[in-house]
Scaffold this motif. Structure first.
Motif, short mmCIF file in Angstrom:
data_model
loop_
_atom_site.label_atom_id
_atom_site.label_comp_id
_atom_site.label_asym_id
_atom_site.label_seq_id
_atom_site.Cartn_x
_atom_site.Cartn_y
_atom_site.Cartn_z
N ALA A 1 0.84 -1.21 0.00
CA ALA A 1 0.00 0.00 0.00
C ALA A 1 0.87 1.26 0.00
O ALA A 1 0.61 2.21 -0.76
CB ALA A 1 -0.92 -0.02 1.22
N LEU B 1 3.96 1.58 -1.06
CA LEU B 1 4.63 1.74 -2.34
C LEU B 1 3.68 2.26 -3.41
O LEU B 1 4.04 3.13 -4.20
CB LEU B 1 5.23 0.40 -2.79
CG LEU B 1 6.35 -0.16 -1.90
CD1 LEU B 1 6.91 -1.44 -2.51
CD2 LEU B 1 7.45 0.87 -1.72
N GLU B 2 2.47 1.73 -3.38
CA GLU B 2 1.50 2.16 -4.40
C GLU B 2 1.14 3.63 -4.21
O GLU B 2 1.04 4.39 -5.17
CB GLU B 2 0.25 1.29 -4.34
CG GLU B 2 0.48 -0.06 -5.01
CD GLU B 2 -0.63 -1.06 -4.75
OE1 GLU B 2 -1.42 -0.85 -3.81
OE2 GLU B 2 -0.68 -2.07 -5.48
N HIS C 1 3.00 5.86 -2.85
CA HIS C 1 4.11 6.71 -3.25
C HIS C 1 4.29 6.72 -4.76
O HIS C 1 4.69 7.73 -5.34
CB HIS C 1 5.39 6.30 -2.55
CG HIS C 1 6.39 7.41 -2.59
ND1 HIS C 1 6.19 8.59 -1.91
CD2 HIS C 1 7.54 7.57 -3.28
CE1 HIS C 1 7.20 9.40 -2.16
NE2 HIS C 1 8.02 8.81 -3.00
N ARG C 2 3.97 5.62 -5.36
CA ARG C 2 4.03 5.60 -6.83
C ARG C 2 3.06 6.63 -7.41
O ARG C 2 3.39 7.36 -8.33
CB ARG C 2 3.67 4.21 -7.34
CG ARG C 2 3.81 4.09 -8.84
CD ARG C 2 3.26 2.79 -9.38
NE ARG C 2 3.63 2.61 -10.78
CZ ARG C 2 3.04 3.23 -11.79
NH1 ARG C 2 2.07 4.10 -11.57
NH2 ARG C 2 3.45 3.02 -13.04
N VAL D 1 9.99 5.17 -10.61
CA VAL D 1 8.70 4.52 -10.84
C VAL D 1 8.93 3.08 -11.31
O VAL D 1 8.25 2.16 -10.86
CB VAL D 1 7.86 5.29 -11.88
CG1 VAL D 1 6.67 4.47 -12.32
CG2 VAL D 1 7.39 6.62 -11.29
N LEU E 1 9.93 1.01 -8.39
CA LEU E 1 8.74 0.79 -7.58
C LEU E 1 7.84 -0.26 -8.22
O LEU E 1 7.31 -1.15 -7.54
CB LEU E 1 8.00 2.12 -7.44
CG LEU E 1 7.75 2.63 -6.03
CD1 LEU E 1 8.91 2.34 -5.11
CD2 LEU E 1 7.46 4.11 -6.06
N ASP E 2 7.68 -0.14 -9.51
CA ASP E 2 6.82 -1.09 -10.21
C ASP E 2 7.33 -2.52 -10.07
O ASP E 2 6.55 -3.45 -9.86
CB ASP E 2 6.71 -0.71 -11.69
CG ASP E 2 5.69 0.40 -11.89
OD1 ASP E 2 4.87 0.62 -10.97
OD2 ASP E 2 5.71 1.05 -12.95
N ILE F 1 6.55 -3.57 -6.56
CA ILE F 1 5.11 -3.76 -6.38
C ILE F 1 4.67 -5.08 -7.01
O ILE F 1 3.94 -5.87 -6.42
CB ILE F 1 4.33 -2.57 -6.99
CG1 ILE F 1 4.49 -1.33 -6.11
CG2 ILE F 1 2.85 -2.92 -7.16
CD1 ILE F 1 3.93 -0.05 -6.71
N TYR G 1 5.75 -7.92 -4.84
CA TYR G 1 4.91 -8.07 -3.65
C TYR G 1 3.54 -8.66 -4.01
O TYR G 1 2.98 -9.44 -3.27
CB TYR G 1 4.71 -6.72 -2.96
CG TYR G 1 5.81 -6.38 -1.99
CD1 TYR G 1 6.58 -7.37 -1.39
CD2 TYR G 1 6.08 -5.06 -1.66
CE1 TYR G 1 7.59 -7.05 -0.51
CE2 TYR G 1 7.09 -4.72 -0.78
CZ TYR G 1 7.85 -5.74 -0.20
OH TYR G 1 8.84 -5.41 0.68
N ARG G 2 3.04 -8.23 -5.17
CA ARG G 2 1.74 -8.73 -5.59
C ARG G 2 1.77 -10.25 -5.74
O ARG G 2 0.80 -10.94 -5.44
CB ARG G 2 1.35 -8.10 -6.93
CG ARG G 2 0.85 -6.68 -6.79
CD ARG G 2 -0.58 -6.53 -7.29
NE ARG G 2 -1.06 -5.18 -7.03
CZ ARG G 2 -0.83 -4.15 -7.83
NH1 ARG G 2 -0.13 -4.30 -8.94
NH2 ARG G 2 -1.30 -2.95 -7.53
N ARG H 1 -4.56 -9.58 -0.98
CA ARG H 1 -5.09 -8.21 -1.04
C ARG H 1 -6.58 -8.01 -1.35
O ARG H 1 -7.36 -7.70 -0.49
CB ARG H 1 -4.23 -7.39 -2.00
CG ARG H 1 -2.84 -7.16 -1.44
CD ARG H 1 -2.70 -5.81 -0.81
NE ARG H 1 -2.78 -4.76 -1.82
CZ ARG H 1 -3.19 -3.54 -1.54
NH1 ARG H 1 -3.52 -3.24 -0.32
NH2 ARG H 1 -3.24 -2.63 -2.47
#
Lengths: 142, 142
Positions: A82, A84-85, A87-88, B102, B105-106, B109, B112-113, B119
């Motif tokens: 959450a 990271l998202e 902040h993205r 970004v 981060l992607d 992310i 993690y997903r 989630r």
DNA sequence: GCTTGACTTGGAGCGCGCTCCAGCCGGTAC
DNA sequence: GTACCGGCTGGAGCGCGCTCCAAGTCAAGC
């Protein structure tokens, strides 16, 4: 690896690393016989990621929150996700802002270039108009 | 227009405006009979531009330098142009940095997903691996 | 006349994120 | 042995860019 090397490789400074350790952003590493911090390659990955978060202007309190979750283990993956998202999303917003600023700047640069085509061509020729701030109020062309 | 209105329209705060005036970033405006600052629409354009420069993180010393040149008149257009171009380049660089962040981060992310498809789907199913920092060392796909 | 509210001033304070320092210690090279 | 380097600690300091405050003034509305 000692702190100097570690710093150089992670992109942080030794002072920053000690500071991060003080505030709990990085775990205290083991020490060598002389009491000096001794880092392994795995710590490096975390430090580099922290450096990345710094570059992207994540506030230190958020980095701290993230670090705490990380320390708590796998149960917190959802929370970290959450953060990271979120902040993205901020980064993307920021990109848009910057793009907008570049556009404003371009308009102004263009305007100035017309006022003074001298720059790399001749010496000077015109001058007056006294603009600035009025750069936005120009013929309705966009 | 008084400082409150002016602030609201320019995007700055009254305190900031007075601060800018103190440091010489904005010229002292005329005062009304009661000694209150009284701004015209032309000042507004400059203030808004300053606000823009602030949004784009131009350091205050650079804004100051720009403002001083502006105050000196049309002879300084070339210098101003140089400042704007320089700052434009910085913005573009910054855009690239952000894009890079970004991407990092992607990747994280995404990672993690996979760890926790819970989630918004189910509750949980896997868990361990204990990543973070190691998020970068993954199958060579970019 | 009195209240209200926006303004005035000079100066202090603040949150951020480090960064630097003095004074010390231990290991390594010559 | 001794010079030097890199690290240690706790704490002070700093640059940025505002932001807030107290105490006062003035104008307009009731």
């Amino acid at each position: 690896m000692r702190i100097g090397t570690f710093a150089a490789r992670s992109g942080l400074s030794p002072d920053t690393i000690r500071y991060y350790e003080r505030i709990g952003l990085m775990p205290p590493p083991p020490r060598d016989t002389a009491g000096r911090r001794s880092y392994g390659a795995d710590e490096l990955a975390w430090a580099s990621f922290l450096c990345k978060l710094q570059v992207m202007d994540m506030p230190i309190r958020d980095r701290l929150a993230y670090g705490r979750l990380r320390a708590e283990g796998d149960a917190t993956v959802g929370d970290r996700l959450a953060i990271l998202e979120l902040h993205r999303a901020n980064l993307v917003k920021r990109q848009a802002e910057i793009a907008d600023c570049v556009a404003v700047l371009d308009a102004k640069i263009d305007h100035y270039r017309r006022l003074e085509p001298a720059r790399e061509t001749a010496t000077d020729e015109q001058g007056s108009t006294h603009d600035d701030g009025r750069g936005g109020r120009r013929p309705r062309r966009r």
